[in-house]
Design a protein around this motif. Sequence first.
Motif, short mmCIF file in Angstrom:
data_model
loop_
_atom_site.label_atom_id
_atom_site.label_comp_id
_atom_site.label_asym_id
_atom_site.label_seq_id
_atom_site.Cartn_x
_atom_site.Cartn_y
_atom_site.Cartn_z
N ASN A 252 0.92 -1.04 0.11
CA ASN A 252 -0.16 -0.13 0.08
C ASN A 252 0.72 1.02 0.08
OD1 ASN A 252 -2.14 1.80 0.12
ND2 ASN A 252 -2.89 0.85 2.25
N GLN A 256 1.44 4.25 -3.14
CA GLN A 256 0.92 5.51 -2.90
C GLN A 256 2.06 6.37 -3.21
OE1 GLN A 256 -1.46 6.48 0.67
NE2 GLN A 256 -2.36 4.43 0.44
N TYR A 279 1.81 -6.59 -5.34
CA TYR A 279 2.57 -5.49 -5.66
C TYR A 279 3.86 -5.62 -6.37
CZ TYR A 279 -0.83 -4.46 -2.34
OH TYR A 279 -2.23 -4.41 -1.66
N ASN B 10 -4.26 16.28 -1.07
CA ASN B 10 -4.50 15.12 -0.47
C ASN B 10 -5.70 15.14 0.54
OD1 ASN B 10 -2.27 14.15 -1.35
ND2 ASN B 10 -0.87 14.53 0.31
N HIS B 13 -8.91 15.00 -1.39
CA HIS B 13 -9.32 13.76 -2.03
C HIS B 13 -9.95 12.89 -0.96
CE1 HIS B 13 -7.53 9.99 -3.98
NE2 HIS B 13 -8.42 9.48 -3.30
N VAL B 14 -9.33 12.74 0.36
CA VAL B 14 -9.97 11.85 1.41
C VAL B 14 -11.09 12.44 1.87
CG1 VAL B 14 -8.36 12.70 3.17
CG2 VAL B 14 -9.34 10.48 3.49
N PRO B 118 -6.22 -8.96 3.19
CA PRO B 118 -6.93 -8.21 2.23
C PRO B 118 -6.70 -8.33 0.92
CG PRO B 118 -5.16 -7.07 3.89
CD PRO B 118 -5.11 -8.85 3.90
N ARG B 119 -7.64 -8.18 -0.16
CA ARG B 119 -7.48 -8.25 -1.47
C ARG B 119 -6.85 -7.07 -2.25
NH1 ARG B 119 -10.84 -12.93 -3.11
NH2 ARG B 119 -11.38 -13.96 -0.88
N LYS B 120 -6.21 -7.19 -3.10
CA LYS B 120 -5.84 -5.96 -3.78
C LYS B 120 -6.70 -5.32 -5.00
CE LYS B 120 -2.30 -3.49 -6.13
NZ LYS B 120 -1.87 -3.52 -7.62
N LEU B 140 -6.62 10.00 -10.17
CA LEU B 140 -7.70 9.31 -9.15
C LEU B 140 -7.97 10.47 -8.24
CD1 LEU B 140 -8.67 6.78 -8.01
CD2 LEU B 140 -6.62 6.72 -6.69
N TYR B 207 -12.74 4.65 -2.06
CA TYR B 207 -11.66 4.53 -1.04
C TYR B 207 -10.77 3.16 -1.13
CZ TYR B 207 -10.09 4.36 3.89
OH TYR B 207 -9.36 4.41 5.20
N SER B 210 -8.25 4.11 -3.79
CA SER B 210 -7.21 4.91 -3.43
C SER B 210 -6.25 4.30 -2.71
CB SER B 210 -7.93 6.08 -2.53
OG SER B 210 -9.02 6.78 -3.36
N TYR B 211 -6.68 3.45 -1.86
CA TYR B 211 -5.81 2.68 -0.93
C TYR B 211 -5.61 1.07 -1.14
CZ TYR B 211 -6.73 7.01 1.14
OH TYR B 211 -7.06 8.38 1.28
N TYR B 212 -5.91 1.03 -2.24
CA TYR B 212 -5.73 -0.61 -2.96
C TYR B 212 -6.20 -1.65 -2.12
CZ TYR B 212 -2.34 2.85 -5.33
OH TYR B 212 -2.04 4.10 -5.97
N GLN B 213 -6.77 -1.62 -1.29
CA GLN B 213 -7.21 -2.82 -0.50
C GLN B 213 -8.57 -3.04 -0.04
OE1 GLN B 213 -4.28 -3.04 2.64
NE2 GLN B 213 -2.62 -3.37 1.08
#
Lengths: 391, 292
Positions: A252, A256, A279, B10, B13-14, B118-120, B140, B207, B210-213
């Motif tokens: 992660n 980023q 990754y 940033n 975004h969030v 976690p899945r990507k 993004l 979300y 943005s945070y990949y998981q």
Amino acid sequence: MKKTTTLVLALVMAASLVLTGCGKTEQPAEGGSAGSETGGSQGGTIKIGVLTPKTGDLAQYGMAVENAAKLAVKEANDAGGINGMTVELVIYDNEGDATKSVNLFNRLIENDKIDALLGPVISGTSLAVAPLADEAGIPMITPTGTNEDITPDYPYVFRACYIDPYQGQIMGKFASENISAKTAVVMVNVGSDYSVGLGKNFKVSFEEKGGSVLAEENYTDSDTDFKAILTNIKAKNPDVVYIGDYYNAVGNILSQAKEIGLDAQFLGSDGWDGVQVDYIDVAEGGFFTNHYSTKDTDPVVQNFIKNYTDTYNETPNALAALGYDGALILMDAFRNAGSTDKEAVLEAIRTTDLNGVTGHITFDELGNPIKDISIIKIQDGDMVLETKLSE
Amino acid sequence: MTQFIQQMINGLHVGSIYALIALGYTMVYGIVKLINFAHGDILMVGAYVGFFALTAFNLPFGLALLAAMVLSALLGMAIDKVAYKPLRNAPRISALITALGVSMFLQNTFRLLFGANPRKMPAVFNVQPILLGDLRIPPLTIITILLSGACMVGLELIIRFTKTGKAMRGVSEDSKAAKLMGINVDRTISITFAIGSALGAVGGILYSISYYQVEPYMGMMPGLKAFVAAVLGGIGVIPGAMLGGFVIGGVESFTKGYLSTTWADAIVFSILILVLVFKPSGILGKNTKEKV
């Protein structure tokens, strides 16, 4: 009336605990039969107990260690045993639970009369068993318990893996000497002892070698948004960024970092192993410390990988390599001691001087191995062995 | 200065994601006076639907988003029907506890179904960032802000100009009077849950991209922060939720950037305490007297 009911209930519960306890652990000694078939049994047997999580969340770890230990023992027995004696493994499933480990350990010394213990696998269970093994005078090697406190107070207790701080220390040295980094930022997950220990030791070692740590950026387990701190790091423009954490968080962070255009050299720890699954593209070019590399051309390593893959149809991971080395250390000690006398074996472990899969192994006075650390580079979507380093 | 603007981006975004999620809290609260703590988990469900639509079914982003919105809307309505409707006239605390129960139920069901690992999430908008001097704006971020903005404008239009919107306003003002006027209160509540959950799903997908998981507990933190945003803006007030979302996003980003990441959550949640102590009705909240 009420009191008697309670008493009866309590007794029933206690009895059922004892009974299920026994029922679950009933298991044949697996390595033994294989060993006696292959001969070399004229001099009796050496019994090595193994405590490992074969079921539950950590089953993968446990199976890797168990498989590797069985392989090591089978190879030794096939080659004629140790000083004419057959090695027998007594393997119990501790489910990764400390209480169960203690019960099973007592069973191992009372019923099975083991000569040495390989395991437990994880730190929590190893911490629980270590004082008992020491008290009972049973030489114990945990293959993979990395917690610092497992070995120092107990002369009979050793480990096959290096402790966490050592990794940070070696990476600090690598950053400074091998890739000539002058400045670094350390990212630390303050919710994880693992990460804190690594970060601290990286910093100390990197500064000792003349590097300067520009900042320490902290985050926690619950953080998912790293852009703010990565933006800060980018503004500081360090040569390297050290992240000692597990692969999901690392993946992660690296994703980023790429997004905001932070292109420093990233460095990490053995928790990175796994980052290749999801990754690999963002981790490209990173270095991390690991216990061994499947790309190592050392014949000891390649033999192990070949035999393990032939037997179990999968590439051994670092835990398997450590399990194998743990068994090797014990058997080597029995060989050098020339008997199963506990004192002699203990002394033989202390003076171990052995080429294992995870490097050349000797022990320091605290029961921690002094050995090479493999630095892995992520290159072209693959994990390549960059170099092997020790202190 | 560049760094300041970068941190602000940033934060936007969030913040826009928090705002989207906060809308769900505030709409439901406005209409049934219930803090729907399962809302954070609906965003998790939305993220999972999006994840499978994008990976297993290879759908384009738009369709995946739509699928997640529809399924989450249905889930929101179902939760209302099964868990909250029977408690409509019970004390508020009962409904609140039920909401916590629903939240745990969803988290653990998904953990059981898909595991805790976690899945990507695949990278959907993997294009070069826009460079303005030293500033770097990832596409993004722009898409997240635009999409959130569009959802908010859409919601405002629905509430202001449609019959359903009018009904929603009516029920939130006085549900008994609305019933007397011939408004189908249950249906209106159901629609509110559907819209809130659909917006939550959009938030969840944004979300997780943005945070990949994607993981079963991913809804907790953004859910709680969106709740703070809703309270800060004035719970029950829709523009308040948006404002609150952006403020919380900004505060979080600047704290992380200029203070320390470890302080960010502490500061965000102390905002909640400060608001509750000094202005419980929030920034845009009306100071209505409790009717006796």
